[in-house]
Structure formats: structure tokens, C-alpha cells
Enzyme design. Structure first.
Site, PDB file in Angstrom:
ATOM      1  N   SER A 138       3.482   2.637   2.879  1.00 30.46           N
ATOM      2  CA  SER A 138       2.024   2.577   2.998  1.00 30.46           C
ATOM      3  C   SER A 138       1.566   1.132   3.273  1.00 30.46           C
ATOM      4  O   SER A 138       2.001   0.539   4.259  1.00 30.46           O
ATOM      5  CB  SER A 138       1.405   3.164   1.725  1.00 30.46           C
ATOM      6  OG  SER A 138       0.044   3.399   1.887  1.00 30.46           O
ATOM      7  N   ASP A 292      -0.858  13.548   6.499  1.00 30.39           N
ATOM      8  CA  ASP A 292      -1.136  12.152   6.137  1.00 30.39           C
ATOM      9  C   ASP A 292      -2.019  11.543   7.216  1.00 30.39           C
ATOM     10  O   ASP A 292      -1.692  11.610   8.402  1.00 30.39           O
ATOM     11  CB  ASP A 292       0.206  11.402   6.051  1.00 30.39           C
ATOM     12  CG  ASP A 292       0.055   9.922   5.740  1.00 30.39           C
ATOM     13  OD1 ASP A 292      -1.080   9.481   5.461  1.00 30.39           O
ATOM     14  OD2 ASP A 292       1.075   9.208   5.766  1.00 30.39           O
ATOM     15  N   HIS A 322       0.796  11.869   2.127  1.00 31.81           N
ATOM     16  CA  HIS A 322       0.830  10.433   1.887  1.00 31.81           C
ATOM     17  C   HIS A 322       1.132  10.135   0.410  1.00 31.81           C
ATOM     18  O   HIS A 322       0.538  10.717  -0.479  1.00 31.81           O
ATOM     19  CB  HIS A 322      -0.507   9.793   2.265  1.00 31.81           C
ATOM     20  CG  HIS A 322      -0.419   8.301   2.294  1.00 31.81           C
ATOM     21  ND1 HIS A 322       0.106   7.612   3.372  1.00 31.81           N
ATOM     22  CD2 HIS A 322      -0.715   7.364   1.363  1.00 31.81           C
ATOM     23  CE1 HIS A 322       0.110   6.318   3.097  1.00 31.81           C
ATOM     24  NE2 HIS A 322      -0.374   6.137   1.890  1.00 31.81           N
TER      25      HIS A 322
END
Length: 352
Positions: A138, A292, A322
């Protein structure tokens, strides 16, 4: 700044969010030496397998996720232990400074400084200079990509062997790509939150979030310039089947651009790096999740790397969302696809 944050209840939200995510202190690990150190004033946690090794090991620099706002060494303790044990590698987890207290480029600079320090002292940790990898999920994937680009042209340090980008966020130009439209309300990262985090990292506040979401923060000439890299046209058709509609461009607002123009810097948005940089990048592993908002950032970067002759291993979690990797063995619950994702990273590491 702090007062504005306080007024909107943002400070207390962030403090609470950090508290909830802080992770539990784990006991000793029978297979690993674990120590907390500082690399050029940046706190790091080093994981070293106890077993004797035939030769120098792989070294992995790990930058945690959390939108540049959340996350700590403790939050990612299980993930880092797993990577170190399963791939028999030395892992350095980096505690970079967090936003909004520390704005861009603080996190990027901390990750870069820790990486440079490690590259200068590899033999102290029994690490093979030809097998150093940067890895992050991320926001950490964003930082790994930025660090990798910065080091690509350097001849004074060992070259990175690979970069591992786990559902990375790589651009803040277009929050209406197909994956943003399709997954806008899918946990753990809503579309609004993605823009919110990017703005907190950039400016320490989330002013103009609405304009940024709508896309009125980028001048038409720049939009055109970057269209060759940031565009639904570069995303394979099969990812556009679910509810995607072409959107009318919104009117450009110059004063908003003034506050966010650093979004065009590759250290913040690595997808915007020039080809001359991208083609020097090391072998890459990119993990994307179907559900995501950041899926298309990963797909677009995969295309850029491949177009520039960089070898890419791509792993797509059809049922993934995610943040699924950070939930590995989290408070006793774990998702099979998160474990599959983590194991795909381990398998890639073992191939290096």
C-alpha cells in the site's frame, strides 16, 4: 494546522486509529534474532534467521502500509517474521515518520536513508550485496517504488536486486480509474480515504478533497502529458467489465492545483517517472487485488515496467481486497487469499 485537525476531530480520529492498529507485542521467536536499532536516526527492526547459513543471505527492506498515517513496527511484526522465516532472509522493517505530523517527503526520506545505510553495512548483517530487495504494501509499496527509482541511477551503492510492490498506491492524478469506480465502497480502503490519505501525506490536511476526487486539481496540459501513462486505455479490457462509465472531465481549478502540484513529483507518485528512470529499475513483483481501488495503479505500473523492458512477476488475487496481507494472522483471523498472497511473495523471494 494542528488546531484545524483538532476542530474537525481529525487528530483524535488518527490517534484512535493508530491505537486500534498498533498490534500486540509478540514474544520471542525461536527461529529469529530480532533487534530494534536506528539506521541514520530512523528506527528499524532487524529480523535475522538463527540457523547457520552456507553464505550471505538475502536482505529485504520492508516499508509498512497504512496510508502514510497509520502503521508501525509492531503492526507488521507477524508479516515480517513470516517473510524472514519462510524465505530465510534478513528483514529490516522501517519505522518512517507518519503524516499528518510529518508531511511529504519525510516518509520517503526516512525509507531512502534507512535503505542507503543498510546498503553501506550489508556485511555486518551477513547480507549478499547482489540480493537486496525493497518491499512494501500500500503506502509502503509507494515508498518502495520511490526508493527504487531514486537508487536506480546510483553507482556508489550496490544495485537493488528487486522491488516487491504489494497493492501499491502510485498516483494521485486520477481517482476515477475503473478500479476506483468499481471498488469505491469496498473495505479496507474506500475511494474517499485514498484521496484523504494522499492529501494528508502531501499537505498535512485534507482540504480540497472533493476537487481532487473529481479531478479538477490537474491542468489540462499535464493531464494530456500524463495520459500516456495514467489512462483507462492502458488497463486490460477484462478489468473494465464491472460497472465503469466514462466520466466527463471537470473544470480545472488553478488554486487547487497550487496546493497539490507536488502530486506530479515521482517521489510522491512513482507512476509519473520518466522512461529513462523506469527502464533502469530492477526486476519487479507486483501484487494486485480485484476488489481494491488501487488495483489499476498496480496494473498501470506493470505496463510501464514491461514497456521499458523490466521483468515483472504479477500476482493477482481474484478474491482479494485492499489490506489483506496486513491481516495475516491478525487477532486470530486470517483470509486464505491473504496467505496465498504472502506465499507468492515468499516464492518470488526464493527465486532471487
Amino acid at each position: 494546522q494542528g488546531r484545524i485537525l483538532e476542530k474537525t476531530g481529525l487528530c483524535s480520529q488518527i490517534t484512535f486509529g493508530r491505537y486500534v492498529r498498533q498490534g500486540r507485542k509478540l514474544g520471542l521467536d525461536p527461529k529469529l534474532f530480532i533487534q530494534d536499532l536506528q539506521f541514520t536516526e530512523v528506527p528499524v527492526r532487524v529480523y535475522q534467521p538463527k540457523a547457520t547459513s552456507d553464505g550471505p543471505r538475502r536482505g529485504i527492506l520492508f516499508f509498512h502500509g497504512g496510508g502514510w498515517v497509520f502503521g508501525s513496527l509492531d503492526t507488521y511484526e507477524k508479516v515480517c517474521r513470516y517473510l524472514s522465516r519462510e524465505s530465510d532472509s534478513v528483514v529490516v522493517s522501517v519505522q518512517y515518520r507518519l503524516a499528518p505530523e510529518h508531511k511529504y517527503p519525510a516518509a520517503y526520506e526516512d525509507c531512502l536513508n534507512a535503505t542507503q545505510h543498510f546498503l553501506q553495512h550489508l556485511e555486518h548483517y551477513g547480507v549478499d550485496p547482489a540480493r537486496v530487495i525493497v518491499c512494501g504494501d500500500s503506502a509502503g509499496g509507494n515508498l518502495a517504488a520511490a526508493v527504487s527509482q531514486t537508487l536506480a541511477g546510483r553507482s556508489d551503492l550496490p544495485k537493488l536486486r528487486a522491488q516487491i510492490l504489494i497493492y501499491p498506491g502510485l498516483q494521485a492524478l486520477d481517482f476515477n480509474l475503473p478500479s476506483y469506480q468499481q471498488n469505491r465502497g469496498v473495505p479496507l480502503l474506500f475511494r474517499e480515504r485514498a484521496a484523504f490519505f494522499a492529501l494528508l501525506y502531501l499537505n498535512g490536511d485534507a482540504l480540497h478533497m472533493q476537487e481532487v476526487l473529481e479531478g479538477s486539481h490537474i491542468p489540462p496540459d499535464l493531464r494530456l502529458k500524463y495520459r500516456k501513462w495514467v489512462s483507462p486505455d492502458n488497463i486490460p479490457e477484462e478489468f473494465k467489465v464491472r460497472g465503469v462509465k466514462p466520466l466527463r472531465p471537470t473544470d480545472f481549478i488553478a488554486e487547487v492545483y497550487e496546493t497539490v502540484k507536488r502530486f506530479c513529483e515521482p517521489n510522491l507518485c512513482p507512476l509519473l517517472a520518466e522512461d529513462s528512470v523506469v527502464h533502469q529499475l530492477p526486476e519487479s513483483f507486483i501484487l494486485t487485488c480485484e476488489y481494491d481501488v488501487l488495483r489499476d495503479d498496480g496494473l498501470l505500473y506493470k505496463k510501464r515496467l514491461e514497456d521499458n523492458g523490466v521483468r515483472v512477476t504479477w500476482y493477482h488475487l481474484e478474491d482479494g481486497f485492499h489490506g489483506i496481507i496486513s491481516l495475516y494472522d491478525y487477532c486470530g483471523f486470517s483470509f486464505p487469499s491473504g496467505k496465498r498472497g504472502l506465499d507468492s511473495v515468499v516464492n518470488f523471494l526464493k527465486s532471487l
